[in-house]
Write a protein that holds these residues in place. Structure first.
Motif, short mmCIF file in Angstrom:
data_model
loop_
_atom_site.label_atom_id
_atom_site.label_comp_id
_atom_site.label_asym_id
_atom_site.label_seq_id
_atom_site.Cartn_x
_atom_site.Cartn_y
_atom_site.Cartn_z
N GLY A 162 25.59 -12.10 14.98
CA GLY A 162 26.46 -12.13 16.15
C GLY A 162 26.92 -13.49 16.61
O GLY A 162 26.14 -14.28 17.16
N SER A 163 28.19 -13.79 16.41
CA SER A 163 28.74 -14.97 17.05
C SER A 163 29.49 -14.53 18.29
O SER A 163 29.79 -15.32 19.16
N GLU A 164 29.82 -13.25 18.38
CA GLU A 164 30.42 -12.72 19.60
C GLU A 164 29.99 -11.27 19.74
O GLU A 164 29.34 -10.72 18.86
N SER A 165 30.36 -10.64 20.87
CA SER A 165 29.95 -9.26 21.11
C SER A 165 30.36 -8.36 19.95
O SER A 165 31.52 -8.32 19.56
N ALA A 166 29.39 -7.61 19.41
CA ALA A 166 29.69 -6.75 18.27
C ALA A 166 30.50 -5.54 18.68
O ALA A 166 31.25 -4.99 17.89
N GLU A 167 30.34 -5.12 19.91
CA GLU A 167 31.02 -3.90 20.33
C GLU A 167 32.36 -4.18 20.99
O GLU A 167 33.25 -3.35 20.95
N GLU A 168 32.47 -5.34 21.60
CA GLU A 168 33.73 -5.67 22.27
C GLU A 168 34.14 -7.10 21.94
O GLU A 168 34.23 -7.96 22.82
N PRO A 169 34.42 -7.34 20.68
CA PRO A 169 34.81 -8.70 20.29
C PRO A 169 36.24 -9.00 20.75
O PRO A 169 37.02 -8.09 21.02
N HIS A 170 36.58 -10.28 20.82
CA HIS A 170 37.90 -10.67 21.30
C HIS A 170 38.60 -11.72 20.43
O HIS A 170 39.79 -11.95 20.59
N SER A 171 37.83 -12.42 19.56
CA SER A 171 38.40 -13.62 18.93
C SER A 171 39.66 -13.30 18.13
O SER A 171 40.63 -14.05 18.16
N PHE A 172 39.63 -12.19 17.40
CA PHE A 172 40.78 -11.84 16.56
C PHE A 172 42.02 -11.60 17.43
O PHE A 172 43.13 -12.07 17.13
N GLU A 173 41.82 -10.90 18.54
CA GLU A 173 42.95 -10.61 19.42
C GLU A 173 43.48 -11.90 20.05
O GLU A 173 44.70 -12.06 20.23
N GLU A 174 42.57 -12.82 20.37
CA GLU A 174 43.02 -14.11 20.92
C GLU A 174 43.89 -14.85 19.92
O GLU A 174 44.93 -15.43 20.27
N LEU A 175 43.46 -14.81 18.66
CA LEU A 175 44.22 -15.48 17.61
C LEU A 175 45.59 -14.82 17.46
O LEU A 175 46.62 -15.50 17.35
N LEU A 176 45.62 -13.49 17.47
CA LEU A 176 46.90 -12.78 17.34
C LEU A 176 47.84 -13.15 18.47
O LEU A 176 49.04 -13.36 18.26
N THR A 177 47.29 -13.25 19.67
CA THR A 177 48.12 -13.62 20.82
C THR A 177 48.68 -15.03 20.63
O THR A 177 49.86 -15.29 20.91
N ALA A 178 47.84 -15.94 20.12
CA ALA A 178 48.27 -17.33 19.93
C ALA A 178 49.44 -17.43 18.96
O ALA A 178 50.29 -18.31 19.09
N ILE A 179 49.51 -16.54 17.98
CA ILE A 179 50.61 -16.62 17.01
C ILE A 179 51.77 -15.71 17.42
O ILE A 179 52.68 -15.46 16.63
N GLY A 180 51.72 -15.21 18.63
CA GLY A 180 52.88 -14.52 19.19
C GLY A 180 52.88 -13.01 19.03
O GLY A 180 53.78 -12.33 19.54
N ALA A 181 51.89 -12.47 18.31
CA ALA A 181 51.85 -11.02 18.13
C ALA A 181 51.23 -10.38 19.37
O ALA A 181 50.62 -11.05 20.20
#
Ligand code: SF4
Ligand code: SF4
Ligand code: FES
Lengths: 292, 324
Positions: A162-181
């Motif tokens: 676990g580097s982040e919450s296994a059930e409610e992770p956010h990092s991928f979504e943050e990255l997607l937001t950063a690239i405009g998606a």
């Protein structure tokens, strides 16, 4: 930054487009990839089922190779990430070390436990940083709703990985937001793609992947993105079977994580290997005004 | 000092199949301290706002295993989950019954399949009538033998793992994480005399359908870690019986595959698992993939330092059972 590059088997064979996209993105972001032709396969979870100690030993050898070069290790596959991290954890257990150290010692290999195993997602979000990536975006993916699909072993089991919450992770979504998606939140994003039993009981595996794709679509996704080439096999290469298993035509373009980042940073679809996908990505590209 | 109250918007799944009517979500709003367990919130709702709300609970102390449900899509014990963090993360609390089990009413589900799978594991000691236990005294176990059980005796049969499991969802042949963790507990019990038979049977009764996704381990409120014990069962089954099933053949084939080149040979693995005839069934799909990804038909390079890999195999995998 400089890091040992562990591409894993699939990205060197059927998933070569993932390797292409990773190299493009890392070049663009100044991540120097150091290659080691001596790395062996991570065992993909199957070797772990057949012989746990063997699995740890093989990966301890991989870790020792990076350690000797004084580097941390970059993975681009959720399963490689999981298996190498598992070995890292197991190599802190005295009983395990007692079995493995003598075997490695005969080969003049010693692993001191210093290597950090990092998936590309983590490197992009934590080492390069969301803001640095946002600043480099040349082609924002505005208008594309993307369902992130994490892949089990990036998140679970928590104790080891676990580097982040296994059930409610956010990092991928943050990255997607950063690239405009626009990230799409759906239950399937932390579920399993079915790959581990794709060759054991295909109809069950296809039903599992079909459900996750349908879930993403029902929540408005135009495309999915995954940090794992095994998930990509289930979700893209076998999507026709998944469609049949759930009785609906899914037609869901599925990107590898660095392909989407690459698109946003200005790479051409060819440079990212997009024509190699089984499910055409054109409908998703049309949403951001790009044609291959 | 009393804790500050938070406003809890609780959206509860309501359904009464017997009484007709479609499933719906009903919103209840109440003020509670953030540490309040979800179960307490639901009981307040039932006492003060709607006496027809149906749910199962007993101990209120995470012991009886009755109150498992989905809380904001996560499998949880309601009596053990405080409302505060859920409201902070989601702004509301969505309460739904457990998954993978048919609804009876509101939050109560029919657990028959869960218990039937458990019964199929023969969850009791099996002893050989010709080799009876020593009479008149207890059978003692060494600390090392007790250690073998790992965390499995903690299980409270709450079915949170069963609710979270994608293999249960997709395939009725899969017994589920709790049943398999229980089976493990008997397989490692030194008093049990059916170890071989248990391992043989489970190979054809769903063991190899586990996806090792670890969703069960994540969901389990008692840290029983079913996925890890299922992995152990697979290894023990292979050690005892070799590659008798597609699943075990695949794991063994993969292991051998890496020994040869240090890298996966995708084509060869499919042939090993399916045999030549079985692979022809997959050939249509293989061709579709090959047209886009022709390298699947080529042999991968052999890694440098393959002798080291070979040496590790020699030391740690000396007599691989069932290998070709
Ligand atoms: S690891 Fe296996 S038993 Fe556990 S949830 Fe996943 S498929 Fe089910
Ligand atoms: S293994 Fe854990 S989640 Fe599953 S029934 Fe037992 S206590 Fe509940
Ligand atoms: S009420 Fe008994 S476990 Fe929650």
């Amino acid at each position: 930054m400089k890091i040992a590059y562990y591409p894993g088997c699939v990205a060197q064979e059927s998933g070569r487009e993932l390797d292409m996209a990773t190299r493009w993105v890392c070049r663009e972001l100044g991540i120097e990839l150091v290659e080691f032709p001596t790395f062996s396969c991570c065992g993909s979870g199957f070797v772990d089922e057949a012989n746990q100690i063997l699995n740890v030993a093989l990966n301890a050898r991989n870790l020792a190779i990076a350690e000797r070069a004084g580097l941390d290790l970059l993975t681009i596959c959720s399963t490689c990430q999981g298996m190498l991290t598992l070995a890292n954890v197991k190599m802190t257990e005295p009983a395990m070390r007692a079995r493995i150290d003598p075997v490695l010692a005969k080969l003049q290999i010693a692993y001191g436990g210093k290597v950090r195993v990092k998936h590309l997602l983590e490197v992009l979000v934590n080492d390069i940083g969301i803001e640095a990536i946002r600043a480099k975006v040349r082609r924002p993916l505005a208008g594309m709703n993307v369902g992130a699909f994490y892949g089990c072993h990036l998140l679970r089991p928590t104790l080891e990985l676990g580097s982040e919450s296994a059930e409610e992770p956010h990092s991928f979504e943050e990255l997607l937001t950063a690239i405009g998606a626009t990230p799409v939140m759906y239950r399937g994003r932390v579920m399993c793609c079915g790959f581990p039993i794709l060759f054991v009981k295909p109809e069950t595996a296809n039903r599992i992947s079909g459900r996750q794709i349908a879930d993403a679509r029902d929540h408005g996704a135009h495309a999915m993105a995954t940090p794992c080439p095994l998930c990509h096999i289930s979700l893209d290469s076998f999507q026709n079977k998944a469609s049949a298993a759930v009785g609906q035509k899914l037609n869901m373009p599925v990107f590898h994580l660095p392909q989407l980042v690459g698109l946003a940073l200005g790479a051409s679809p060819e440079e990212l290997g997009l024509p190699r996908h089984l499910v055409p990505v054109e409908p998703a590209l049309a949403r951001i005004g790009t044609t291959p | 000092m009393p804790e500050k109250l938070v406003t809890a918007h609780v959206d509860v799944f309501r359904h009464d199949p017997a009484g007709g009517g479609a499933p719906r979500y009903q919103r209840f709003t109440l003020e509670l301290p953030p540490h309040t367990p979800v179960l307490t919130a639901l009981l307040r709702i039932r006492a003060e706002q709607d006496p027809s709300l149906t749910l199962r609970y007993s101990c209120r102390s995470a012991i009886c295993g009755s109150c498992a449900m989905q809380i904001n899509s996560k499998s949880r014990l309601a009596c053990q989950t405080p409302i505060g963090p859920e409201i902070a993360e989601h702004g509301r609390i969505v309460i739904e019954p457990m998954r993978n089990q048919a609804g009876v009413r509101d939050l109560v589900v029919d657990q028959t399949p869960f218990w039937e799978a458990y019964d199929r594991m023969r969850p009791h000691l099996i002893t050989d009538p010709l080799r009876p236990m020593p009479e008149g005294r207890e059978t003692s176990m060494t600390p090392a033998q007790v250690e073998q059980f790992r965390e499995t005796p903690r299980c409270i049969s709450c079915a949170a793992c069963y609710s979270a499991c994608p293999a249960v969802e997709a395939d009725a042949a899969f017994p589920g994480p709790m049943a398999l963790a229980k089976l493990y507990r008997f397989v490692v019990d030194p008093r049990d005399q059916a170890r071989q038979d248990r391992l043989l049977r489970i190979q054809t009764e769903g063991l190899w359908l586990c996806l090792r996704c670890h969703l069960c381990t994540e969901a389990c409120p008692k840290d029983v870690r079913p996925s890890e014990r299922i992995r152990d069962l697979k290894e023990m089954a292979i050690a005892a019986q070799g590659g008798t099933e597609r699943g075990s053949r695949h794991a063994i084939g993969f292991k051998q595959n890496i020994r040869e080149r240090g890298q996966l040979n995708e084509m060869k693995l499919v042939l090993q698992t399916d045999g030549i005839l079985g692979s022809i069934g997959q050939a249509g799909q293989g061709f579709k993939i090959w047209r886009k990804k022709p390298e699947i038909s080529k042999r991968p390079r052999r890694i440098e330092g393959i002798e080291e890999v070979e040496e590790i195999y020699k030391e740690l995998d000396p007599k691989p059972k069932g290998d070709r």
